[in-house]
Design a protein around this motif. Structure first.
Motif, PDB file in Angstrom:
ATOM      1  N   ILE A  62      73.369 -23.888  96.555  1.00 57.32           N
ATOM      2  CA  ILE A  62      73.129 -22.670  95.690  1.00 57.32           C
ATOM      3  C   ILE A  62      74.139 -22.555  94.487  1.00 57.32           C
ATOM      4  N   GLY A  63      75.350 -22.720  94.944  1.00 55.24           N
ATOM      5  CA  GLY A  63      76.428 -23.118  93.864  1.00 55.24           C
ATOM      6  C   GLY A  63      76.035 -23.919  92.617  1.00 55.24           C
ATOM      7  N   ILE A  64      75.617 -25.102  93.166  1.00 56.20           N
ATOM      8  CA  ILE A  64      75.032 -26.104  92.349  1.00 56.20           C
ATOM      9  C   ILE A  64      74.089 -25.856  91.487  1.00 56.20           C
ATOM     10  N   VAL A  65      72.998 -25.259  92.251  1.00 58.82           N
ATOM     11  CA  VAL A  65      71.746 -24.901  91.437  1.00 58.82           C
ATOM     12  C   VAL A  65      71.995 -23.916  90.455  1.00 58.82           C
ATOM     13  N   SER A  66      72.974 -22.797  90.654  1.00 56.24           N
ATOM     14  CA  SER A  66      73.109 -21.622  89.656  1.00 56.24           C
ATOM     15  C   SER A  66      73.500 -22.222  88.287  1.00 56.24           C
ATOM     16  N   ARG A  67      74.242 -23.461  88.365  1.00 51.44           N
ATOM     17  CA  ARG A  67      74.716 -24.103  87.021  1.00 51.44           C
ATOM     18  C   ARG A  67      73.547 -24.894  86.432  1.00 51.44           C
ATOM     19  N   LEU A  68      72.343 -25.112  86.929  1.00 51.49           N
ATOM     20  CA  LEU A  68      71.406 -25.815  86.331  1.00 51.49           C
ATOM     21  C   LEU A  68      70.525 -25.171  85.230  1.00 51.49           C
ATOM     22  N   PRO A  69      70.245 -24.058  85.215  1.00 51.76           N
ATOM     23  CA  PRO A  69      69.708 -23.594  84.203  1.00 51.76           C
ATOM     24  C   PRO A  69      70.398 -23.390  82.704  1.00 51.76           C
ATOM     25  N   GLY A  70      71.670 -23.041  82.940  1.00 51.63           N
ATOM     26  CA  GLY A  70      72.606 -22.925  81.803  1.00 51.63           C
ATOM     27  C   GLY A  70      72.791 -24.364  81.115  1.00 51.63           C
ATOM     28  N   ALA A  71      73.002 -25.267  82.016  1.00 51.55           N
ATOM     29  CA  ALA A  71      73.050 -26.933  81.544  1.00 51.55           C
ATOM     30  C   ALA A  71      71.911 -27.054  81.053  1.00 51.55           C
ATOM     31  N   LEU A  72      70.757 -26.924  81.511  1.00 54.33           N
ATOM     32  CA  LEU A  72      69.354 -27.277  80.937  1.00 54.33           C
ATOM     33  C   LEU A  72      69.307 -26.773  79.706  1.00 54.33           C
ATOM     34  N   ILE A  73      69.627 -25.592  79.276  1.00 51.46           N
ATOM     35  CA  ILE A  73      69.442 -24.741  78.059  1.00 51.46           C
ATOM     36  C   ILE A  73      70.302 -25.362  77.386  1.00 51.46           C
ATOM     37  N   GLY A  74      71.760 -25.645  77.564  1.00 51.89           N
ATOM     38  CA  GLY A  74      72.663 -26.164  76.838  1.00 51.89           C
ATOM     39  C   GLY A  74      72.332 -27.571  76.245  1.00 51.89           C
ATOM     40  N   GLU A  75      71.780 -28.534  76.940  1.00 51.27           N
ATOM     41  CA  GLU A  75      71.255 -29.815  76.723  1.00 51.27           C
ATOM     42  C   GLU A  75      70.021 -29.728  75.840  1.00 51.27           C
ATOM     43  N   ALA A  76      69.234 -28.739  75.855  1.00 51.14           N
ATOM     44  CA  ALA A  76      67.816 -28.768  75.075  1.00 51.14           C
ATOM     45  C   ALA A  76      68.405 -28.218  73.819  1.00 51.14           C
ATOM     46  N   THR A  77      69.302 -27.249  73.712  1.00 47.69           N
ATOM     47  CA  THR A  77      69.959 -26.852  72.475  1.00 47.69           C
ATOM     48  C   THR A  77      70.698 -27.924  71.670  1.00 47.69           C
ATOM     49  N   ALA A  78      71.306 -28.582  72.250  1.00 51.08           N
ATOM     50  CA  ALA A  78      72.016 -29.621  71.596  1.00 51.08           C
ATOM     51  C   ALA A  78      71.152 -30.670  71.068  1.00 51.08           C
ATOM     52  N   ARG A  79      69.966 -30.744  71.810  1.00 51.73           N
ATOM     53  CA  ARG A  79      69.014 -32.006  71.504  1.00 51.73           C
ATOM     54  C   ARG A  79      68.127 -31.543  70.404  1.00 51.73           C
ATOM     55  N   SER A  80      68.014 -30.154  70.205  1.00 48.42           N
ATOM     56  CA  SER A  80      66.849 -29.607  69.273  1.00 48.42           C
ATOM     57  C   SER A  80      67.305 -30.071  67.879  1.00 48.42           C
TER      58      SER A  80
END
Length: 437
Positions: free
Chosen positions: A182-200
């Motif tokens: 659960i601790g690991i998964v809780s960081r996934l949305p923020g990491a995914l959004i950050g990567e999508a923003t960087a690649r946009s």
């Protein structure tokens, strides 16, 4: 989609399973809430935005509780360290070897020793944690702050340990692993959004390629986790009175990755030591600077040493978790044998040879998966998102999800058997008997 909805309905139709799922969600909510409660005496606005290096990996496993300086700052990790120490003691100390062979009562005693050992470990680690807090964030530094913070962090870890045991008893199961996941998964949305923003800014094609590669990596981890080498076993024909049982062929499933995630955890624990020692050493020393640079997660030296340690620990943990002599003895007592292999010592040597052969590719694959986040970072993936391309995070998530799915399936299968006993075959048989009479 229709099958998925039907499966969810079947899951919540079972009262016991529904209660366990709700209990698990309740305990997880408490854990996540505590991860955002900042320790007394700390100004959260002056904390560092995030941990980096080896501490960043630890922060990922704890769901950000470490960098937030929360009451669950060390989470369940000291308990994991205590479990590793107890597992090593079961190899070296005869008393613990004896406990391990005593069955349920011995395991309960080992669990109790693990809980007791967790207290001094978390007390020592809490002092190191206080040293990592930004000095400007501590409002009233001193002895009282150090002692009170160490006590609170220790109590927080013990409470997390209690939550994990409650999830195991009252929830779906695998409580300790569930909290880490659960601790690991809780960081996934923020990491995914950050990567999508960087690649946009460069185009969405690169982001789609990264997601496709991540999908392939996840599938590879699932294959590695589930892969087995089946050793055929033949059981001799048994004759007793008028009854006669024909010979049966079964299989011994030998997992390619029998050690699971433990080699990575062992190796990761050792890789923390050089970086922490270098930071505690004289910072102006050239040797300390060199060690601190080499043993950062993205450095080549770190990843080479990390991969070699994983291969070594995979063989080590497989050797202590799978006993070919015991398997051979159990086969001999039950009247089973491997075709073409003599029972006893030859069977033990054959199983050991098979285990040695399949462990090598499993260990190499595990080492490659462990260093994939560093490779992803070099390829241009942002640091938080790169942690999900492999390593401890991905293997823990895949392992816990697969175990949870298997437990849910066992409940559904039990419900299916119960429904068959209440309806269908049982009723039809009684009807046939009544018609015959």
């Amino acid at each position: 989609m229709k099958k998925l909805i039907e499966s969810i309905k079947n899951v919540f139709a079972i009262e016991d399973l529904r209660t366990r799922i709700l209990n698990t969600l309740f305990f997880i909510a408490i854990y996540r809430l505590g991860s955002f409660v900042v320790l007394p005496g700390i100004d959260p606005t002056r904390l560092k935005t995030g941990a980096s290096g080896v501490l960043g990996i630890l922060d990922t496993l704890l769901g950000g509780a470490f960098s937030h300086a929360s009451i669950f700052a060390l989470g369940i990790m000291p308990y994991i360290s205590a479990s590793i120490v107890l597992q090593l003691l079961t190899i070296a100390v005869p008393y613990f070897q004896k406990l391990q062979k005593e069955g349920e009562s011995g395991r309960n005693k080992i669990s109790q020793y693990t809980r007791i050992l967790t207290i001094p470990i978390v007390a020592a680690q809490s002092v190191g944690f206080i040293a990592t807090i930004n000095a400007e964030a501590i409002m009233n530094p001193g002895v009282f702050f150090t002692v009170s913070t160490a006590l609170i962090v220790t109590a927080g870890t013990l409470f997390c340990m209690w939550l994990g045991e409650k999830i195991t008893d009252k929830g779906i199961g695998n409580g300790i692993s569930m909290l880490i996941m659960i601790g690991i998964v809780s960081r996934l949305p923020g990491a995914l959004i950050g990567e999508a923003t960087a690649r946009s800014m460069r185009g969405s094609l690169i982001f789609l390629i990264e997601m496709a590669v991540l999908f392939v990596v996840v599938m590879a981890v699932i294959i590695l986790t589930q892969a087995v080498r089946q050793i055929p076993v033949q059981y001799a024909k048994q004759v007793g009175g008028a009854a006669s049982l024909s010979s049966q062929r079964q299989y011994i499933p030998m997992k390619v990755n029998a050690a699971g995630v433990m080699p990575i955890i062992f190796a990761q624990s050792l890789m923390f030591v050089p970086a922490i020692a270098a930071s505690a050493w004289n910072k102006d020393s050239e040797a300390a600077t060199m060690i601190g640079t080499w043993f950062q997660p993205n450095h080549a030296v770190y990843n080479v040493v990390f991969g070699l340690l994983i291969v070594v620990f995979t063989y080590f943990y497989t050797a202590i978790s799978v006993n070919p002599n015991q398997i051979a003895d159990d086969l001999k007592r039950s009247g089973g044998f491997i075709p073409g292999v003599k029972p006893g010592r030859d069977t033990s040597e054959f199983i050991d040879e098979v285990l040695t052969r399949i462990t090598l590719p499993g260990a190499v694959a595990l080492a490659i998966i462990a260093i994939l986040p560093a490779i992803a970072t070099v390829a241009g993936v942002t640091g938080p998102f790169a942690q999900f391309y492999g390593g401890t995070s991905l293997i823990i998530m895949v392992g816990v999800v697969l175990d949870t799915m298997n437990q849910v399936k066992s409940y559904l299968l039990m419900r299916q058997y119960d429904s068959m006993m209440k309806t269908g075959k049982t009723r039809g048989r009684s009807q046939n008997i009544s018609m015959a009479s």
